[in-house]
Write an enzyme that holds these catalytic residues in place. Structure first.
Site, PDB file in Angstrom:
ATOM      1  N   TYR A 155      40.468  25.541  46.297  1.00 57.60           N
ATOM      2  CA  TYR A 155      39.444  24.479  46.303  1.00 57.60           C
ATOM      3  C   TYR A 155      39.273  23.911  44.884  1.00 57.60           C
ATOM      4  O   TYR A 155      39.266  22.697  44.678  1.00 57.60           O
ATOM      5  CB  TYR A 155      38.137  25.077  46.817  1.00 57.60           C
ATOM      6  N   ALA A 156      39.167  24.810  43.903  1.00 60.29           N
ATOM      7  CA  ALA A 156      38.961  24.375  42.518  1.00 60.29           C
ATOM      8  C   ALA A 156      40.163  23.569  42.020  1.00 60.29           C
ATOM      9  O   ALA A 156      40.002  22.545  41.340  1.00 60.29           O
ATOM     10  CB  ALA A 156      38.728  25.591  41.622  1.00 60.29           C
ATOM     11  N   ALA A 157      41.368  24.027  42.381  1.00 59.22           N
ATOM     12  CA  ALA A 157      42.583  23.312  41.953  1.00 59.22           C
ATOM     13  C   ALA A 157      42.621  21.912  42.558  1.00 59.22           C
ATOM     14  O   ALA A 157      42.940  20.926  41.877  1.00 59.22           O
ATOM     15  CB  ALA A 157      43.821  24.103  42.373  1.00 59.22           C
ATOM     16  N   LYS A 159      40.068  20.098  43.553  1.00 57.68           N
ATOM     17  CA  LYS A 159      39.012  19.249  42.982  1.00 57.68           C
ATOM     18  C   LYS A 159      39.367  18.815  41.552  1.00 57.68           C
ATOM     19  O   LYS A 159      39.031  17.697  41.138  1.00 57.68           O
ATOM     20  CB  LYS A 159      37.668  19.974  43.012  1.00 57.68           C
TER      21      LYS A 159
HETATM   22  N1  LIG Z   1      27.457  21.151  48.746  1.00 55.48           N
HETATM   23  C1  LIG Z   1      27.843  21.463  47.520  1.00 55.48           C
HETATM   24  O1  LIG Z   1      27.223  22.308  46.834  1.00 55.48           O
HETATM   25  C2  LIG Z   1      29.050  20.795  46.919  1.00 55.48           C
HETATM   26  C3  LIG Z   1      29.347  21.125  45.596  1.00 55.48           C
HETATM   27  C4  LIG Z   1      30.440  20.533  44.992  1.00 55.48           C
HETATM   28  C5  LIG Z   1      31.214  19.632  45.686  1.00 55.48           C
HETATM   29  N2  LIG Z   1      30.912  19.320  46.975  1.00 55.48           N
HETATM   30  C6  LIG Z   1      31.797  18.368  47.658  1.00 55.48           C
HETATM   31  O2  LIG Z   1      31.037  17.314  48.219  1.00 55.48           O
HETATM   32  C7  LIG Z   1      31.644  16.885  49.431  1.00 55.48           C
HETATM   33  C8  LIG Z   1      30.621  16.936  50.558  1.00 55.48           C
HETATM   34  O3  LIG Z   1      30.115  18.265  50.648  1.00 55.48           O
HETATM   35  P1  LIG Z   1      28.952  18.648  51.657  1.00 55.48           P
HETATM   36  O4  LIG Z   1      28.165  19.704  50.990  1.00 55.48           O
HETATM   37  O5  LIG Z   1      28.302  17.433  52.168  1.00 55.48           O
HETATM   38  O6  LIG Z   1      29.832  19.353  52.790  1.00 55.48           O
HETATM   39  P2  LIG Z   1      29.626  19.449  54.367  1.00 55.48           P
HETATM   40  O7  LIG Z   1      30.384  20.647  54.802  1.00 55.48           O
HETATM   41  O8  LIG Z   1      28.188  19.341  54.711  1.00 55.48           O
HETATM   42  O9  LIG Z   1      30.386  18.119  54.870  1.00 55.48           O
HETATM   43  C9  LIG Z   1      31.780  17.984  54.830  1.00 55.48           C
HETATM   44  C10 LIG Z   1      32.175  17.083  55.986  1.00 55.48           C
HETATM   45  O10 LIG Z   1      33.599  16.887  55.924  1.00 55.48           O
HETATM   46  C11 LIG Z   1      34.070  16.881  57.259  1.00 55.48           C
HETATM   47  N3  LIG Z   1      35.487  17.221  57.286  1.00 55.48           N
HETATM   48  C12 LIG Z   1      36.067  18.434  57.102  1.00 55.48           C
HETATM   49  N4  LIG Z   1      37.379  18.333  57.233  1.00 55.48           N
HETATM   50  C13 LIG Z   1      37.655  17.027  57.487  1.00 55.48           C
HETATM   51  C14 LIG Z   1      38.852  16.296  57.707  1.00 55.48           C
HETATM   52  N5  LIG Z   1      40.050  16.910  57.722  1.00 55.48           N
HETATM   53  N6  LIG Z   1      38.771  14.960  57.906  1.00 55.48           N
HETATM   54  C15 LIG Z   1      37.565  14.343  57.924  1.00 55.48           C
HETATM   55  N7  LIG Z   1      36.404  14.973  57.741  1.00 55.48           N
HETATM   56  C16 LIG Z   1      36.452  16.308  57.521  1.00 55.48           C
HETATM   57  C17 LIG Z   1      33.221  17.926  57.989  1.00 55.48           C
HETATM   58  O11 LIG Z   1      33.247  17.744  59.392  1.00 55.48           O
HETATM   59  C18 LIG Z   1      31.853  17.692  57.358  1.00 55.48           C
HETATM   60  O12 LIG Z   1      31.086  16.782  58.131  1.00 55.48           O
HETATM   61  C19 LIG Z   1      32.854  17.782  49.671  1.00 55.48           C
HETATM   62  O13 LIG Z   1      34.019  17.132  49.209  1.00 55.48           O
HETATM   63  C20 LIG Z   1      32.545  18.991  48.814  1.00 55.48           C
HETATM   64  O14 LIG Z   1      33.711  19.670  48.414  1.00 55.48           O
HETATM   65  C21 LIG Z   1      29.841  19.884  47.606  1.00 55.48           C
END
Ligand SMILES: NC(=O)c1ccc[n+]([C@@H]2O[C@H](COP(=O)([O-])OP(=O)(O)OC[C@H]3O[C@@H](n4cnc5c(N)ncnc54)[C@H](O)[C@@H]3O)[C@@H](O)[C@H]2O)c1
Length: 247
Positions: A155-157, A159
């Protein structure tokens, strides 16, 4: 300065926490919405919420797996047919599976890369031809890219690569389109539910602002980057982490 009337946002991962908050926020400021997610049910629920909040909102729903390049092109084409064009891409779709490198299979590594990294390439590439003058892209990165994340090396890689990709794309798409990344810290959403259950207190202790972030706070940063308030900002990564990582 935040007026998105007649601006179309294409938002991936729209059923998730951060994208949902973003959709609600930009709709309140007049945006037209194309909401995409692999889980269509969550999108139906969100559409109802948006219409309750902003009855005049124009919303289209797109079932989309971002790891599929052809599906990205098809969803973008459907969005353009419905809304006419695209002004802002907010790419928030992603997964966050826990696995230490020693135990990780090739397939687990590939799946993560296919969604979190290849998906970024696919959806950004698909929108380029449809972006209007003054448009922007915001890709969701993560604190994990800068700090590392135990049992989330894949995941980190990915991002870290999303940040580098966004910088390079900013060079390619200027001056018509700005490209930035938002790098959240620990935000209370479905994605971090398990992490917070096990490590919540320790994470709070090491966060200078002393609390978790909210999806709404990340949405505010995304809306800022899409707005004219950020008209001279491109290639940037905005940290939204309560001081957990200070660059
Ligand atoms: N929540 C945190 O603390 C956090 C921290 C750092 C980064 N992020 C990043 O922010 C973004 C949103 O995170 P979040 O917390 O809202 O996550 P979340 O899990 O609430 O939402 C992610 C959404 O992506 C959808 N998804 C998964 N695989 C998919 C695919 N192959 N195609 C289309 N949609 C897909 C899921 O159905 C889900 O609705 C992500 O990229 C996450 O890595 C979140």
């Amino acid at each position: 300065m935040i007026n998105f009337a007649d601006k179309t946002f294409f938002i991936t991962g729209a059923g998730g926490g951060i994208a949902r908050a973003t959709a609600l926020l930009v709709a309140r400021h007049g945006a037209r919405l194309a909401l995409a997610d692999i889980a269509l049910e969550a999108l139906e629920t969100l559409r109802q919420e948006i219409l309750q909040d902003t009855p005049s909102a124009q919303v289209s729903l797109h079932r989309l797996d971002v790891s599929d390049a052809q599906a990205c092109r098809a969803s973008v084409a459907a969005c353009v047919e419905f809304h006419g064009s695209i002004d802002h891409l907010v790419h928030s779709a992603g997964i966050y599976p826990e696995k230490r490198v020693a135990d990780m299979t090739e397939a687990q590594w590939r799946t993560l890369m296919a969604i979190n990294l290849d998906g970024t390439f696919h959806i950004c590439q698909a929108v380029i031809a449809h972006l209007r003058e003054g448009s922007s892209i915001v890709n969701l990165a993560s604190l994990a890219a800068q700090r590392g994340s135990y049992a989330h090396a894949h995941y980190a890689a990915a991002k870290g690569a999303v940040i580098s990709f966004s910088r390079s794309l900013a060079l390619e798409l200027a001056p018509k389109t700005r490209v930035n990344a938002v790098s959240p810290g620990i935000i209370a959403t479905p994605m971090t539910r398990e992490l917070l259950a096990s490590k919540g207190p320790a994470l709070l202790q090491s966060t200078p602002l002393g609390r978790l972030g909210t999806a709404e706070e990340v949405a505010g940063s995304i809306a800022f980057l899409c707005s004219p308030l950020a008209a001279f900002i491109t290639g940037e990564t905005l940290q939204v982490n309560g001081g957990l990582y200070i660059n």
